[in-house]
Motif scaffolding. Structure first.
Motif, PDB file in Angstrom:
ATOM      1  N   GLY A 136      44.545   5.216  23.168  1.00 41.77           N
ATOM      2  CA  GLY A 136      44.435   5.754  21.810  1.00 41.77           C
ATOM      3  C   GLY A 136      45.660   6.545  21.390  1.00 41.77           C
ATOM      4  N   PRO A 137      45.446   7.705  20.762  1.00 41.26           N
ATOM      5  CA  PRO A 137      46.568   8.502  20.256  1.00 41.26           C
ATOM      6  C   PRO A 137      47.292   9.307  21.346  1.00 41.26           C
ATOM      7  CG  PRO A 137      44.515   9.625  19.799  1.00 41.26           C
ATOM      8  CD  PRO A 137      44.145   8.293  20.386  1.00 41.26           C
ATOM      9  N   ASP A 138      46.875   9.147  22.609  1.00 41.62           N
ATOM     10  CA  ASP A 138      47.503   9.912  23.691  1.00 41.62           C
ATOM     11  C   ASP A 138      48.766   9.269  24.236  1.00 41.62           C
ATOM     12  OD1 ASP A 138      45.645  11.979  23.674  1.00 41.62           O
ATOM     13  OD2 ASP A 138      44.262  10.871  24.973  1.00 41.62           O
ATOM     14  N   VAL A 139      49.166   8.128  23.670  1.00 39.38           N
ATOM     15  CA  VAL A 139      50.370   7.458  24.154  1.00 39.38           C
ATOM     16  C   VAL A 139      51.126   6.851  22.980  1.00 39.38           C
ATOM     17  CG1 VAL A 139      49.152   5.269  24.524  1.00 39.38           C
ATOM     18  CG2 VAL A 139      51.261   5.732  25.769  1.00 39.38           C
ATOM     19  N   LYS A 140      52.448   6.811  23.132  1.00 39.70           N
ATOM     20  CA  LYS A 140      53.308   6.185  22.126  1.00 39.70           C
ATOM     21  C   LYS A 140      54.282   5.262  22.832  1.00 39.70           C
ATOM     22  CE  LYS A 140      56.692   7.116  18.462  1.00 39.70           C
ATOM     23  NZ  LYS A 140      57.430   8.166  17.712  1.00 39.70           N
ATOM     24  N   VAL A 141      54.431   4.036  22.298  1.00 34.70           N
ATOM     25  CA  VAL A 141      55.373   3.082  22.874  1.00 34.70           C
ATOM     26  C   VAL A 141      56.756   3.360  22.301  1.00 34.70           C
ATOM     27  CG1 VAL A 141      55.956   0.652  23.155  1.00 34.70           C
ATOM     28  CG2 VAL A 141      53.557   1.362  23.109  1.00 34.70           C
ATOM     29  N   LEU A 142      57.699   3.682  23.184  1.00 30.81           N
ATOM     30  CA  LEU A 142      59.066   3.983  22.749  1.00 30.81           C
ATOM     31  C   LEU A 142      59.951   2.741  22.763  1.00 30.81           C
ATOM     32  CD1 LEU A 142      59.649   7.345  24.674  1.00 30.81           C
ATOM     33  CD2 LEU A 142      58.745   7.002  22.358  1.00 30.81           C
ATOM     34  N   GLY A 143      59.605   1.762  23.548  1.00 30.03           N
ATOM     35  CA  GLY A 143      60.420   0.551  23.617  1.00 30.03           C
ATOM     36  C   GLY A 143      59.842  -0.407  24.627  1.00 30.03           C
ATOM     37  N   PRO A 144      60.382  -1.633  24.606  1.00 32.21           N
ATOM     38  CA  PRO A 144      61.443  -2.161  23.742  1.00 32.21           C
ATOM     39  C   PRO A 144      60.922  -2.495  22.351  1.00 32.21           C
ATOM     40  CG  PRO A 144      60.652  -3.872  25.210  1.00 32.21           C
ATOM     41  CD  PRO A 144      59.950  -2.622  25.621  1.00 32.21           C
ATOM     42  N   ALA A 145      61.820  -2.823  21.455  1.00 33.68           N
ATOM     43  CA  ALA A 145      61.462  -3.055  20.050  1.00 33.68           C
ATOM     44  C   ALA A 145      60.388  -4.135  19.874  1.00 33.68           C
ATOM     45  CB  ALA A 145      62.718  -3.409  19.253  1.00 33.68           C
TER      46      ALA A 145
END
Length: 320
Positions: free
Chosen positions: A293-302
């Motif tokens: 859920g909102p506890d993670v963010k994908v930084l990459g790859p594009a």
């Protein structure tokens, strides 16, 4: 003389004889009367070897002459027997009916060993619990045939359902290894139809036939590189690295988890955690990211960031 050596010595002394005098045991084995008494109790109670004293013959004899041949040369301490019973109990809960019937004789023997040592093996089933998540029903016959082919190095003809396309395809495979992953069984095999290594879910095998042809063997290192260099069961040769950033709250758990053997993790001063994992097929990875859920963010790859955005937009439309 060690216990296991004495066991075979007893076997030798009884071989081809109706009865053996007590003094011969003491002399040949170089043991005391007390040790002989303990050995008799152990042979009778732990190894189910029916040794009786025969007054008419003036010595000890086997009630069943084939007793030693019927028993494996296994000696267990209480800790070893308890450990094996624990494994047996867990296997029974993990996949009921899969290995239980095959191991039932061993389980009976282990129960008796523990009982003679004052332990109750029955409490294990009440104290050990295996919780399943997402387990799919598996045809036992298919598993047994695939497992046999894997061990005996034989080819198997299967009809396998591709759940993505809904198509069932007949093919011949050379099993390389069985994988138990997230409560489900898979077989990594050389697919003779496609000419490459593939992973097949055993519960999706609709028909299975063991063949007489020898299986094609794949180099172990090459197999691991092909099937386990990427994230998840889809594996494959990794061609990208996902970089994920977790909130401080979620990081308390994730920093101790292994998502992949080659992962790289960094714990930041604010408590957040960055995890990098190699992958080749993003399907399972995206599913695991969405679970956070909102506890993670994908930084990459594009490309992975875009796929996450597309997935989230489709989810949002479901509730529009």
């Amino acid at each position: 003389m060690a216990e296991i050596d004495r066991y075979y010595a007893y076997q030798t002394l009884f071989s081809g004889r109706k009865a053996v005098p007590k003094m011969e045991f003491l002399k040949k084995l170089e043991i005391s009367p007390a040790t002989f008494k303990r050995d008799l109790a152990m042979l009778r109670d732990r190894l189910n070897t029916p040794i009786l004293y025969d007054r008419d013959l003036g010595g000890y004899r086997l009630e069943n002459p084939d007793a030693f041949q019927q028993l494996p040369g296994l000696w267990f301490s209480q800790e070893e027997a308890l450990a094996l019973m624990t494994i047996q109990t867990m296997i029974g809960q993990l996949e009921p009916g899969l290995l239980g019937p095959k191991l039932k004789p061993l389980q009976t023997r282990l129960n008796k060993i523990l009982e003679t040592q004052g332990a109750d093996a029955n409490v294990l089933s009440q104290r050990i619990r295996v919780v399943h998540a997402g387990k799919r029903r598996m045809p036992l016959k298919s598993f047994e045939l695939v497992a046999k082919a894997t061990v005996d190095r034989k080819q198997v003809e299967i009809v396998h359902l591709n759940r993505q396309s809904g198509e069932s395809v007949k093919r011949i495979i050379s099993p390389q290894q069985l994988i138990h992953y997230r409560d489900n069984w898979y077989v990594d095999a050389w697919c003779h139809l496609r000419g490459g290594v593939r992973s097949f879910s055993i519960d999706a095998i609709e028909h299975c036939l063991l063949l007489e042809h020898d299986a094609k063997d794949i180099d172990r290192e090459q197999l691991l590189k092909t099937m386990q260099s990427g994230y998840g069961i889809f594996g494959g040769q990794a061609n990208a690295w996902a970089e994920l950033k977790f909130t401080p709250e979620r990081a308390r758990w994730v920093q101790h988890e292994e998502w992949h053997p080659d992962q790289k993790g960094t714990l930041h001063k604010d408590g957040s955690y960055t995890l990098q994992v190699p992958y080749s097929d993003e399907r399972e990875l995206i599913g695991d990211i969405l679970r956070m859920g909102p506890d993670v963010k994908v930084l990459g790859p594009a490309p992975l960031v875009k796929q996450m955005k597309d997935a989230l937009q489709k989810m949002q439309k479901q509730y529009a």
